[in-house]
Design a protein around this motif. Structure first.
Motif, mmCIF file in Angstrom:
data_model
loop_
_atom_site.group_PDB
_atom_site.id
_atom_site.type_symbol
_atom_site.label_atom_id
_atom_site.label_comp_id
_atom_site.label_asym_id
_atom_site.label_seq_id
_atom_site.Cartn_x
_atom_site.Cartn_y
_atom_site.Cartn_z
ATOM 1 N N TYR A 10 -5.452 -13.687 23.829
ATOM 2 C CA TYR A 10 -4.740 -14.093 22.617
ATOM 3 C C TYR A 10 -4.308 -15.562 22.692
ATOM 4 N N PRO A 34 -8.329 -17.777 22.684
ATOM 5 C CA PRO A 34 -9.332 -16.983 21.969
ATOM 6 C C PRO A 34 -10.706 -17.627 21.985
ATOM 7 N N ALA A 40 -0.909 -14.661 18.066
ATOM 8 C CA ALA A 40 -1.153 -13.723 19.164
ATOM 9 C C ALA A 40 -0.394 -12.417 18.924
ATOM 10 N N ARG A 59 -2.227 -10.490 16.135
ATOM 11 C CA ARG A 59 -3.483 -9.852 16.528
ATOM 12 C C ARG A 59 -3.260 -8.694 17.488
ATOM 13 N N ALA A 60 -2.269 -8.824 18.379
ATOM 14 C CA ALA A 60 -1.962 -7.727 19.300
ATOM 15 C C ALA A 60 -1.422 -6.519 18.538
ATOM 16 N N LYS A 76 -4.212 -4.841 16.680
ATOM 17 C CA LYS A 76 -5.094 -4.084 17.574
ATOM 18 C C LYS A 76 -4.494 -2.725 17.891
#
Length: 545
Positions: free
Chosen positions: A13, A16, A99, A102-103, A106
Protein backbone atom coordinates in the motif's frame (compact mmCIF):
# COMPACT_ATOMS: atom_id res chain seq x y z
CA UNK A 1 0.84 -14.55 13.56
CA UNK A 2 4.14 -12.77 14.19
CA UNK A 3 3.66 -9.48 16.05
CA UNK A 4 5.20 -7.38 13.30
CA UNK A 5 3.83 -9.38 10.38
CA UNK A 6 0.97 -6.91 9.80
CA UNK A 7 3.63 -4.38 8.72
CA UNK A 8 4.39 -6.62 5.75
CA UNK A 9 0.76 -6.27 4.65
CA UNK A 10 1.24 -2.50 4.50
CA UNK A 11 4.25 -2.45 2.16
CA UNK A 12 2.22 -2.91 -1.07
CA UNK A 13 0.00 0.00 0.00
CA UNK A 14 2.97 2.32 0.59
CA UNK A 15 4.82 1.27 -2.57
CA UNK A 16 2.07 0.33 -5.05
CA UNK A 17 3.14 -1.29 -8.28
CA UNK A 18 2.85 0.92 -11.34
CA UNK A 19 1.99 4.07 -9.37
CA UNK A 20 4.93 6.39 -10.05
CA UNK A 21 3.16 9.36 -8.47
CA UNK A 22 2.89 7.66 -5.05
CA UNK A 23 6.48 6.41 -5.21
CA UNK A 24 7.75 9.92 -6.02
CA UNK A 25 5.69 11.38 -3.20
CA UNK A 26 7.08 8.84 -0.72
CA UNK A 27 10.70 9.50 -1.75
CA UNK A 28 10.22 13.28 -1.51
CA UNK A 29 8.51 12.87 1.88
CA UNK A 30 11.55 11.00 3.23
CA UNK A 31 13.87 13.63 1.78
CA UNK A 32 12.01 16.40 3.59
CA UNK A 33 11.95 14.25 6.74
CA UNK A 34 15.76 14.09 6.71
CA UNK A 35 16.05 17.81 5.96
CA UNK A 36 13.72 18.59 8.87
CA UNK A 37 15.84 16.55 11.27
CA UNK A 38 19.08 18.09 10.00
CA UNK A 39 17.61 21.54 10.60
CA UNK A 40 16.43 20.50 14.07
CA UNK A 41 19.84 19.23 15.27
CA UNK A 42 21.49 22.53 14.29
CA UNK A 43 19.14 24.54 16.55
CA UNK A 44 21.05 23.84 19.85
CA UNK A 45 24.38 24.63 18.17
CA UNK A 46 23.21 28.06 16.98
CA UNK A 47 21.70 28.74 20.42
CA UNK A 48 24.92 27.81 22.25
CA UNK A 49 27.16 29.78 19.92
CA UNK A 50 24.85 32.79 20.29
CA UNK A 51 25.32 32.66 24.09
CA UNK A 52 29.11 32.53 23.67
CA UNK A 53 28.99 35.45 21.23
CA UNK A 54 26.89 37.50 23.64
CA UNK A 55 29.38 36.74 26.41
CA UNK A 56 32.12 38.45 24.37
CA UNK A 57 30.00 41.39 23.20
CA UNK A 58 31.00 45.03 23.78
CA UNK A 59 29.70 48.40 22.72
CA UNK A 60 31.10 48.17 19.18
CA UNK A 61 28.12 47.90 16.88
CA UNK A 62 30.16 46.02 14.30
CA UNK A 63 30.60 43.08 16.69
CA UNK A 64 26.80 42.81 17.09
CA UNK A 65 26.67 41.31 13.59
CA UNK A 66 27.94 37.93 14.90
CA UNK A 67 25.27 37.31 17.61
CA UNK A 68 22.56 38.80 15.41
CA UNK A 69 23.56 36.48 12.55
CA UNK A 70 23.59 33.49 14.89
CA UNK A 71 20.18 34.46 16.28
CA UNK A 72 18.88 34.74 12.69
CA UNK A 73 20.35 31.32 11.88
CA UNK A 74 18.75 29.89 15.05
CA UNK A 75 15.33 31.24 14.03
CA UNK A 76 15.69 30.07 10.43
CA UNK A 77 16.70 26.56 11.57
CA UNK A 78 13.62 26.30 13.78
CA UNK A 79 11.42 27.52 10.91
CA UNK A 80 12.97 25.05 8.45
CA UNK A 81 12.40 22.20 10.90
CA UNK A 82 8.69 23.02 11.05
CA UNK A 83 8.41 23.96 7.35
CA UNK A 84 10.09 20.81 6.05
CA UNK A 85 7.95 18.73 8.43
CA UNK A 86 4.73 20.27 7.10
CA UNK A 87 5.82 19.69 3.48
CA UNK A 88 6.60 16.08 4.42
CA UNK A 89 3.12 15.62 5.91
CA UNK A 90 1.46 17.23 2.89
CA UNK A 91 3.29 14.84 0.55
CA UNK A 92 2.47 11.75 2.61
CA UNK A 93 -1.16 12.42 3.50
CA UNK A 94 -2.51 11.19 0.15
CA UNK A 95 -0.41 8.02 0.35
CA UNK A 96 -1.55 7.27 3.90
CA UNK A 97 -5.25 7.87 3.37
CA UNK A 98 -5.24 5.99 0.06
CA UNK A 99 -3.56 3.02 1.77
CA UNK A 100 -6.27 3.02 4.46
CA UNK A 101 -8.94 3.18 1.77
CA UNK A 102 -7.52 0.29 -0.27
CA UNK A 103 -6.92 -1.90 2.78
CA UNK A 104 -10.47 -1.31 4.05
CA UNK A 105 -11.88 -2.04 0.58
CA UNK A 106 -9.89 -5.27 0.36
CA UNK A 107 -11.28 -6.47 3.69
CA UNK A 108 -14.81 -5.43 2.69
CA UNK A 109 -14.61 -7.25 -0.66
CA UNK A 110 -13.10 -10.33 0.98
CA UNK A 111 -15.93 -10.53 3.51
CA UNK A 112 -18.45 -10.40 0.67
CA UNK A 113 -16.59 -13.19 -1.11
CA UNK A 114 -16.79 -15.55 1.87
CA UNK A 115 -19.35 -18.32 2.06
CA UNK A 116 -22.76 -18.12 3.67
CA UNK A 117 -21.45 -20.46 6.37
CA UNK A 118 -19.01 -17.79 7.60
CA UNK A 119 -21.73 -15.13 7.72
CA UNK A 120 -24.12 -17.41 9.57
CA UNK A 121 -21.48 -18.01 12.24
CA UNK A 122 -20.16 -14.44 12.48
CA UNK A 123 -20.84 -12.04 15.32
CA UNK A 124 -21.74 -8.76 13.64
CA UNK A 125 -20.88 -6.49 16.58
CA UNK A 126 -17.48 -8.10 17.17
CA UNK A 127 -16.70 -8.12 13.44
CA UNK A 128 -17.57 -4.43 13.15
CA UNK A 129 -15.30 -3.56 16.09
CA UNK A 130 -12.42 -5.58 14.62
CA UNK A 131 -12.66 -3.78 11.28
CA UNK A 132 -13.03 -0.31 12.81
CA UNK A 133 -10.04 -0.79 15.09
CA UNK A 134 -8.00 -2.38 12.32
CA UNK A 135 -8.57 0.52 9.92
CA UNK A 136 -7.68 2.99 12.67
CA UNK A 137 -4.57 0.93 13.41
CA UNK A 138 -3.42 1.13 9.79
CA UNK A 139 -3.77 4.90 9.72
CA UNK A 140 -1.89 5.33 13.02
CA UNK A 141 0.88 2.88 12.14
CA UNK A 142 1.55 4.32 8.70
CA UNK A 143 1.80 7.83 10.03
CA UNK A 144 3.79 7.28 13.21
CA UNK A 145 6.19 4.54 12.10
CA UNK A 146 7.10 6.67 9.10
CA UNK A 147 7.21 10.08 10.75
CA UNK A 148 7.92 9.48 14.42
CA UNK A 149 9.85 6.28 15.10
CA UNK A 150 12.26 6.54 12.19
CA UNK A 151 12.86 10.31 12.55
CA UNK A 152 13.50 9.94 16.29
CA UNK A 153 16.06 7.18 15.72
CA UNK A 154 17.68 9.33 13.03
CA UNK A 155 17.82 12.28 15.41
CA UNK A 156 19.43 10.14 18.13
CA UNK A 157 22.17 9.05 15.72
CA UNK A 158 22.78 12.62 14.56
CA UNK A 159 22.95 13.94 18.14
CA UNK A 160 25.44 11.23 19.15
CA UNK A 161 27.62 12.08 16.13
CA UNK A 162 27.51 15.80 16.96
CA UNK A 163 28.34 15.24 20.64
CA UNK A 164 31.34 13.09 19.69
CA UNK A 165 32.66 15.74 17.32
CA UNK A 166 31.99 18.80 19.48
CA UNK A 167 32.74 17.46 22.98
CA UNK A 168 34.17 14.55 24.92
CA UNK A 169 33.08 11.09 23.76
CA UNK A 170 31.64 10.51 27.25
CA UNK A 171 28.62 12.60 26.35
CA UNK A 172 27.82 10.46 23.33
CA UNK A 173 28.48 7.28 25.34
CA UNK A 174 26.09 8.29 28.14
CA UNK A 175 23.44 9.44 25.63
CA UNK A 176 23.60 6.18 23.69
CA UNK A 177 23.31 3.87 26.73
CA UNK A 178 20.61 5.89 28.44
CA UNK A 179 18.55 5.76 25.25
CA UNK A 180 19.30 2.05 24.80
CA UNK A 181 18.18 1.28 28.35
CA UNK A 182 15.12 3.49 27.85
CA UNK A 183 14.12 1.61 24.70
CA UNK A 184 14.70 -1.83 26.26
CA UNK A 185 12.60 -0.88 29.28
CA UNK A 186 9.87 0.56 27.08
CA UNK A 187 9.71 -2.47 24.78
CA UNK A 188 9.72 -4.96 27.68
CA UNK A 189 6.91 -3.26 29.57
CA UNK A 190 4.96 -2.71 26.36
CA UNK A 191 5.12 -6.41 25.46
CA UNK A 192 3.54 -7.10 28.85
CA UNK A 193 0.89 -4.47 28.20
CA UNK A 194 0.05 -5.92 24.75
CA UNK A 195 -1.07 -9.16 26.40
CA UNK A 196 -3.43 -7.13 28.55
CA UNK A 197 -4.57 -5.22 25.46
CA UNK A 198 -5.44 -8.44 23.63
CA UNK A 199 -7.65 -9.56 26.50
CA UNK A 200 -9.19 -6.09 26.66
CA UNK A 201 -9.98 -6.26 22.93
CA UNK A 202 -11.59 -9.67 23.35
CA UNK A 203 -13.73 -8.30 26.18
CA UNK A 204 -14.58 -5.25 24.05
CA UNK A 205 -15.66 -7.51 21.17
CA UNK A 206 -17.98 -9.40 23.51
CA UNK A 207 -19.34 -6.13 24.89
CA UNK A 208 -20.04 -4.79 21.39
CA UNK A 209 -21.63 -8.03 20.24
CA UNK A 210 -23.84 -8.25 23.35
CA UNK A 211 -25.17 -4.71 22.95
CA UNK A 212 -25.81 -4.98 19.20
CA UNK A 213 -27.42 -8.41 19.49
CA UNK A 214 -29.72 -7.15 22.24
CA UNK A 215 -30.71 -3.99 20.36
CA UNK A 216 -31.38 -5.92 17.15
CA UNK A 217 -33.73 -8.13 19.13
CA UNK A 218 -35.47 -5.19 20.84
CA UNK A 219 -38.96 -6.54 20.21
CA UNK A 220 -38.10 -10.00 21.51
CA UNK A 221 -36.69 -8.45 24.69
CA UNK A 222 -39.94 -6.54 25.19
CA UNK A 223 -42.17 -9.53 24.41
CA UNK A 224 -40.59 -11.51 27.26
CA UNK A 225 -40.00 -8.63 29.73
CA UNK A 226 -36.31 -9.41 29.79
CA UNK A 227 -34.90 -5.87 30.00
CA UNK A 228 -33.32 -6.62 33.38
CA UNK A 229 -31.84 -9.86 32.11
CA UNK A 230 -30.30 -8.06 29.12
CA UNK A 231 -29.00 -5.30 31.41
CA UNK A 232 -27.28 -7.86 33.65
CA UNK A 233 -25.82 -9.65 30.64
CA UNK A 234 -24.49 -6.37 29.21
CA UNK A 235 -23.16 -5.28 32.61
CA UNK A 236 -21.29 -8.57 32.90
CA UNK A 237 -19.51 -7.90 29.61
CA UNK A 238 -18.77 -4.32 30.72
CA UNK A 239 -17.34 -5.61 34.00
CA UNK A 240 -14.97 -7.93 32.15
CA UNK A 241 -13.86 -5.07 29.90
CA UNK A 242 -13.44 -2.77 32.92
CA UNK A 243 -11.17 -5.30 34.66
CA UNK A 244 -8.67 -5.40 31.81
CA UNK A 245 -9.00 -1.66 31.09
CA UNK A 246 -7.97 -0.91 34.70
CA UNK A 247 -4.96 -3.23 34.37
CA UNK A 248 -4.04 -1.50 31.12
CA UNK A 249 -4.23 1.95 32.74
CA UNK A 250 -2.12 0.95 35.77
CA UNK A 251 0.50 -0.65 33.57
CA UNK A 252 0.68 2.63 31.63
CA UNK A 253 1.35 4.52 34.88
CA UNK A 254 4.20 2.12 35.65
CA UNK A 255 5.65 2.64 32.16
CA UNK A 256 5.51 6.44 32.41
CA UNK A 257 7.19 6.52 35.85
CA UNK A 258 9.97 4.20 34.68
CA UNK A 259 10.63 6.25 31.54
CA UNK A 260 10.74 9.51 33.51
CA UNK A 261 13.21 7.99 36.00
CA UNK A 262 15.58 6.81 33.26
CA UNK A 263 15.57 10.19 31.48
CA UNK A 264 16.07 12.05 34.76
CA UNK A 265 19.10 9.90 35.64
CA UNK A 266 20.53 10.61 32.18
CA UNK A 267 20.03 14.36 32.50
CA UNK A 268 21.65 14.45 35.94
CA UNK A 269 24.67 12.46 34.74
CA UNK A 270 25.16 14.62 31.63
CA UNK A 271 24.85 17.88 33.54
CA UNK A 272 27.33 16.82 36.25
CA UNK A 273 29.81 15.78 33.55
CA UNK A 274 29.33 19.16 31.81
CA UNK A 275 29.98 21.02 35.08
CA UNK A 276 33.30 19.20 35.54
CA UNK A 277 34.22 20.00 31.93
CA UNK A 278 33.49 23.68 32.53
CA UNK A 279 35.60 23.64 35.71
CA UNK A 280 38.66 22.74 33.63
CA UNK A 281 37.71 25.19 30.85
CA UNK A 282 37.00 22.34 28.44
CA UNK A 283 33.49 23.67 27.83
CA UNK A 284 31.95 27.11 27.68
CA UNK A 285 28.58 28.27 28.94
CA UNK A 286 27.33 28.03 25.36
CA UNK A 287 28.53 24.41 25.18
CA UNK A 288 26.72 23.67 28.44
CA UNK A 289 23.54 25.07 26.88
CA UNK A 290 24.10 22.97 23.73
CA UNK A 291 24.35 19.74 25.77
CA UNK A 292 21.35 20.67 27.91
CA UNK A 293 19.26 21.64 24.87
CA UNK A 294 20.09 18.35 23.11
CA UNK A 295 19.02 16.40 26.18
CA UNK A 296 15.73 18.28 26.42
CA UNK A 297 15.27 18.01 22.68
CA UNK A 298 15.76 14.22 22.82
CA UNK A 299 13.72 13.75 26.00
CA UNK A 300 10.53 15.03 24.35
CA UNK A 301 10.45 12.60 21.37
CA UNK A 302 11.80 9.80 23.57
CA UNK A 303 8.92 10.26 25.98
CA UNK A 304 6.59 10.40 22.99
CA UNK A 305 8.17 7.37 21.32
CA UNK A 306 7.27 5.32 24.37
CA UNK A 307 3.64 6.28 23.88
CA UNK A 308 3.94 5.79 20.12
CA UNK A 309 5.50 2.35 20.49
CA UNK A 310 2.66 1.35 22.80
CA UNK A 311 0.08 2.72 20.38
CA UNK A 312 1.80 1.00 17.46
CA UNK A 313 1.77 -2.28 19.37
CA UNK A 314 -1.93 -1.77 20.03
CA UNK A 315 -2.46 -0.92 16.37
CA UNK A 316 -0.53 -4.01 15.27
CA UNK A 317 -2.76 -6.15 17.49
CA UNK A 318 -5.84 -4.49 15.96
CA UNK A 319 -4.42 -4.89 12.45
CA UNK A 320 -3.55 -8.52 13.16
CA UNK A 321 -7.15 -9.19 14.16
CA UNK A 322 -8.43 -7.52 11.01
CA UNK A 323 -5.93 -9.07 8.60
CA UNK A 324 -6.69 -12.47 10.11
CA UNK A 325 -10.05 -12.12 8.35
CA UNK A 326 -8.12 -12.36 5.08
CA UNK A 327 -7.05 -15.85 6.14
CA UNK A 328 -10.68 -16.94 6.11
CA UNK A 329 -10.85 -19.28 3.13
CA UNK A 330 -13.54 -19.14 0.48
CA UNK A 331 -15.45 -22.39 0.60
CA UNK A 332 -17.07 -21.82 -2.78
CA UNK A 333 -14.56 -21.08 -5.54
CA UNK A 334 -14.76 -20.85 -9.31
CA UNK A 335 -12.74 -23.52 -11.07
CA UNK A 336 -9.75 -22.47 -13.16
CA UNK A 337 -10.85 -20.98 -16.50
CA UNK A 338 -14.52 -21.10 -15.48
CA UNK A 339 -16.78 -19.76 -18.22
CA UNK A 340 -19.84 -17.54 -17.92
CA UNK A 341 -23.21 -19.23 -17.81
CA UNK A 342 -25.13 -18.78 -21.05
CA UNK A 343 -28.88 -19.38 -20.77
CA UNK A 344 -31.04 -19.82 -23.83
CA UNK A 345 -33.95 -21.99 -22.65
CA UNK A 346 -33.45 -22.05 -18.87
CA UNK A 347 -33.96 -25.79 -18.46
CA UNK A 348 -32.90 -27.09 -15.03
CA UNK A 349 -31.90 -30.58 -13.97
CA UNK A 350 -30.90 -31.94 -10.55
CA UNK A 351 -28.96 -35.22 -10.90
CA UNK A 352 -28.60 -37.35 -7.76
CA UNK A 353 -27.93 -34.31 -5.57
CA UNK A 354 -27.06 -34.89 -1.91
CA UNK A 355 -26.15 -32.28 0.71
CA UNK A 356 -25.90 -31.86 4.45
CA UNK A 357 -24.70 -29.05 6.72
CA UNK A 358 -23.37 -31.57 9.21
CA UNK A 359 -22.40 -35.18 8.56
CA UNK A 360 -24.52 -36.21 11.53
CA UNK A 361 -27.69 -34.78 9.96
CA UNK A 362 -28.71 -35.49 6.38
CA UNK A 363 -30.71 -32.74 4.66
CA UNK A 364 -30.95 -33.67 0.97
CA UNK A 365 -30.33 -37.24 -0.14
CA UNK A 366 -29.95 -38.25 -3.75
CA UNK A 367 -32.72 -36.12 -5.29
CA UNK A 368 -33.25 -35.91 -9.05
CA UNK A 369 -35.77 -33.89 -11.02
CA UNK A 370 -36.02 -31.89 -14.22
CA UNK A 371 -37.68 -28.55 -14.94
CA UNK A 372 -38.49 -27.77 -18.56
CA UNK A 373 -37.81 -24.32 -20.10
CA UNK A 374 -40.26 -21.60 -19.04
CA UNK A 375 -42.04 -24.03 -16.71
CA UNK A 376 -43.26 -23.21 -13.22
CA UNK A 377 -42.60 -25.94 -10.66
CA UNK A 378 -43.53 -26.02 -6.98
CA UNK A 379 -41.48 -27.84 -4.36
CA UNK A 380 -43.81 -28.64 -1.48
CA UNK A 381 -42.99 -30.20 1.86
CA UNK A 382 -43.03 -29.81 5.62
CA UNK A 383 -40.79 -27.48 7.61
CA UNK A 384 -37.21 -28.73 7.82
CA UNK A 385 -37.51 -30.96 4.77
CA UNK A 386 -34.70 -29.06 2.99
CA UNK A 387 -36.73 -26.93 0.58
CA UNK A 388 -34.82 -23.69 1.29
CA UNK A 389 -31.55 -25.64 1.16
CA UNK A 390 -32.31 -26.45 -2.47
CA UNK A 391 -32.35 -22.73 -3.27
CA UNK A 392 -29.06 -22.23 -1.44
CA UNK A 393 -27.16 -24.93 -3.32
CA UNK A 394 -28.83 -23.85 -6.58
CA UNK A 395 -27.58 -20.30 -5.97
CA UNK A 396 -24.17 -21.79 -4.96
CA UNK A 397 -24.12 -20.53 -1.42
CA UNK A 398 -23.04 -24.14 -0.89
CA UNK A 399 -21.80 -26.87 -3.21
CA UNK A 400 -23.58 -30.26 -3.10
CA UNK A 401 -21.74 -33.15 -1.48
CA UNK A 402 -22.49 -35.26 -4.54
CA UNK A 403 -24.44 -35.06 -7.76
CA UNK A 404 -24.75 -32.14 -10.14
CA UNK A 405 -27.07 -29.29 -11.07
CA UNK A 406 -27.41 -28.58 -14.78
CA UNK A 407 -28.75 -25.43 -16.46
CA UNK A 408 -29.08 -25.67 -20.25
CA UNK A 409 -26.53 -28.48 -20.30
CA UNK A 410 -24.00 -26.55 -18.19
CA UNK A 411 -22.93 -27.81 -14.77
CA UNK A 412 -23.22 -24.82 -12.45
CA UNK A 413 -20.02 -25.84 -10.65
CA UNK A 414 -18.13 -25.22 -13.92
CA UNK A 415 -19.38 -21.67 -14.52
CA UNK A 416 -18.55 -18.42 -12.74
CA UNK A 417 -20.62 -17.68 -9.66
CA UNK A 418 -21.18 -14.11 -10.84
CA UNK A 419 -22.73 -15.16 -14.15
CA UNK A 420 -24.88 -17.80 -12.41
CA UNK A 421 -26.26 -15.41 -9.82
CA UNK A 422 -26.78 -12.73 -12.42
CA UNK A 423 -29.32 -14.97 -14.16
CA UNK A 424 -31.27 -15.93 -11.02
CA UNK A 425 -33.57 -13.81 -8.85
CA UNK A 426 -34.36 -15.14 -5.39
CA UNK A 427 -37.17 -13.96 -3.15
CA UNK A 428 -35.99 -15.38 0.19
CA UNK A 429 -38.10 -16.75 3.00
CA UNK A 430 -36.78 -14.12 5.41
CA UNK A 431 -36.62 -10.72 3.72
CA UNK A 432 -33.92 -8.41 5.05
CA UNK A 433 -33.85 -4.79 3.86
CA UNK A 434 -31.26 -2.04 4.04
CA UNK A 435 -31.83 0.80 6.49
CA UNK A 436 -32.59 3.02 3.51
CA UNK A 437 -35.59 4.32 1.60
CA UNK A 438 -38.17 2.12 -0.07
CA UNK A 439 -36.97 3.44 -3.42
CA UNK A 440 -33.39 2.38 -2.65
CA UNK A 441 -34.45 -1.11 -1.53
CA UNK A 442 -36.56 -1.72 -4.64
CA UNK A 443 -33.94 -0.24 -6.97
CA UNK A 444 -31.33 -2.56 -5.42
CA UNK A 445 -32.51 -5.24 -7.87
CA UNK A 446 -30.98 -3.12 -10.63
CA UNK A 447 -29.55 0.23 -9.45
CA UNK A 448 -29.45 1.52 -13.04
CA UNK A 449 -33.22 1.23 -13.46
CA UNK A 450 -35.39 4.24 -14.22
CA UNK A 451 -38.18 5.52 -11.98
CA UNK A 452 -40.73 4.21 -14.44
CA UNK A 453 -39.32 0.68 -14.21
CA UNK A 454 -39.32 0.84 -10.41
CA UNK A 455 -42.93 2.02 -10.35
CA UNK A 456 -43.88 -0.75 -12.78
CA UNK A 457 -42.47 -3.60 -10.68
CA UNK A 458 -43.95 -2.02 -7.55
CA UNK A 459 -47.38 -2.19 -9.16
CA UNK A 460 -46.81 -5.82 -10.18
CA UNK A 461 -45.92 -6.61 -6.54
CA UNK A 462 -49.04 -4.79 -5.30
CA UNK A 463 -46.79 -2.32 -3.50
CA UNK A 464 -47.21 0.95 -5.39
CA UNK A 465 -50.51 2.08 -3.86
CA UNK A 466 -49.27 1.33 -0.35
CA UNK A 467 -46.07 3.34 -0.92
CA UNK A 468 -47.98 6.26 -2.40
CA UNK A 469 -50.20 6.35 0.69
CA UNK A 470 -47.20 6.94 2.97
CA UNK A 471 -46.35 10.57 3.92
CA UNK A 472 -42.87 10.30 2.40
CA UNK A 473 -43.81 7.89 -0.37
CA UNK A 474 -40.83 6.13 -1.92
CA UNK A 475 -38.52 8.21 0.31
CA UNK A 476 -39.78 6.42 3.42
CA UNK A 477 -36.89 4.93 5.40
CA UNK A 478 -37.70 1.33 6.33
CA UNK A 479 -35.44 1.08 9.43
CA UNK A 480 -32.75 -1.44 10.26
CA UNK A 481 -33.42 -4.76 8.49
CA UNK A 482 -36.74 -3.24 7.38
CA UNK A 483 -38.27 -3.44 10.85
CA UNK A 484 -40.64 -0.51 10.18
CA UNK A 485 -42.50 -2.64 7.64
CA UNK A 486 -44.77 -5.60 8.24
CA UNK A 487 -43.80 -9.06 7.04
CA UNK A 488 -46.11 -8.80 4.04
CA UNK A 489 -44.82 -5.36 3.08
CA UNK A 490 -41.23 -6.59 3.22
CA UNK A 491 -42.11 -9.57 1.04
CA UNK A 492 -43.68 -7.29 -1.58
CA UNK A 493 -40.51 -5.17 -1.62
CA UNK A 494 -38.49 -8.37 -2.11
CA UNK A 495 -40.72 -9.43 -5.02
CA UNK A 496 -40.49 -5.99 -6.63
CA UNK A 497 -36.68 -5.85 -6.53
CA UNK A 498 -36.45 -9.43 -7.80
CA UNK A 499 -38.66 -8.48 -10.77
CA UNK A 500 -36.41 -5.49 -11.44
CA UNK A 501 -33.44 -7.84 -11.89
CA UNK A 502 -35.15 -9.31 -15.00
CA UNK A 503 -33.72 -12.81 -14.52
CA UNK A 504 -33.96 -15.95 -16.60
CA UNK A 505 -34.83 -18.03 -13.52
CA UNK A 506 -37.07 -17.09 -10.58
CA UNK A 507 -36.80 -18.76 -7.19
CA UNK A 508 -39.61 -17.98 -4.74
CA UNK A 509 -38.93 -19.33 -1.24
CA UNK A 510 -42.19 -18.98 0.71
CA UNK A 511 -42.36 -15.58 -1.00
CA UNK A 512 -46.01 -14.89 -0.16
CA UNK A 513 -46.25 -16.62 3.23
CA UNK A 514 -46.96 -13.30 5.00
CA UNK A 515 -49.51 -12.03 2.47
CA UNK A 516 -53.28 -12.23 2.68
CA UNK A 517 -55.03 -14.43 0.11
CA UNK A 518 -56.39 -11.49 -1.95
CA UNK A 519 -53.00 -9.76 -2.31
CA UNK A 520 -51.29 -13.09 -3.07
CA UNK A 521 -53.77 -13.78 -5.88
CA UNK A 522 -53.33 -10.33 -7.39
CA UNK A 523 -49.52 -10.72 -7.40
CA UNK A 524 -49.83 -14.19 -8.97
CA UNK A 525 -52.05 -12.77 -11.71
CA UNK A 526 -49.52 -10.01 -12.40
CA UNK A 527 -46.70 -12.56 -12.61
CA UNK A 528 -48.51 -15.01 -14.88
CA UNK A 529 -47.20 -13.50 -18.12
CA UNK A 530 -43.62 -13.92 -16.86
CA UNK A 531 -43.91 -17.71 -17.00
CA UNK A 532 -43.81 -17.49 -20.79
CA UNK A 533 -40.19 -16.36 -20.70
CA UNK A 534 -38.89 -17.39 -17.28
CA UNK A 535 -38.39 -20.71 -15.52
CA UNK A 536 -39.85 -20.43 -12.02
CA UNK A 537 -39.33 -22.53 -8.91
CA UNK A 538 -41.71 -22.03 -5.99
CA UNK A 539 -41.03 -23.39 -2.50
CA UNK A 540 -44.04 -23.71 -0.21
CA UNK A 541 -45.49 -25.61 2.74
CA UNK A 542 -48.63 -26.05 0.69
CA UNK A 543 -49.94 -25.11 -2.75
CA UNK A 544 -52.17 -22.04 -2.94
CA UNK A 545 -55.63 -22.66 -4.19
Amino acid sequence: MNTFKPLLYLLPYLWPKGNRNFKTRLILAFCFLILAKLANVTVPIFLGKTVDALDDINSTSLLLIVPISLIAAYGIARFLHVGFGEIRDALFVKIGLNAVRRAALKIFNHLHSLSLKFHLNRQTGALSRIIDRGIGGIEFTLRFVTFNVFPTLLEIVLVCVILVNLFNWYFSFITFFIILFYIIFTFTVTEWRVKIRKKMNEADNVRGQTSIDSLLNYETVKYFNNEKYESLRYDSSLEEYEKFAVKSSISLNFLNVGQALIISIGIIGMMILAVYQMQYNLMSIGDFIIVNTYLIQLAIPLNFIGFVYWQIKQSLVDMENMFTLLNEKKEINDITNAKDLVITNASIEFKNVSFNYDERRKIIKNISFEILPNQTVAIVGPTGAGKSTISKIFFRFYDPDSGSIIIDGQNISNVTQHSLRQQIAVVPQDTVLFNETLYYNIAYGNPKSSKEEIFKVSKMAQLHNFVESLPDGYNTVVGERGLKLSGGEKQRVAIARALLKKPKIFFFDEATSSLDTKTEKEIQNNLEHLSKNITTIIIAHRLST
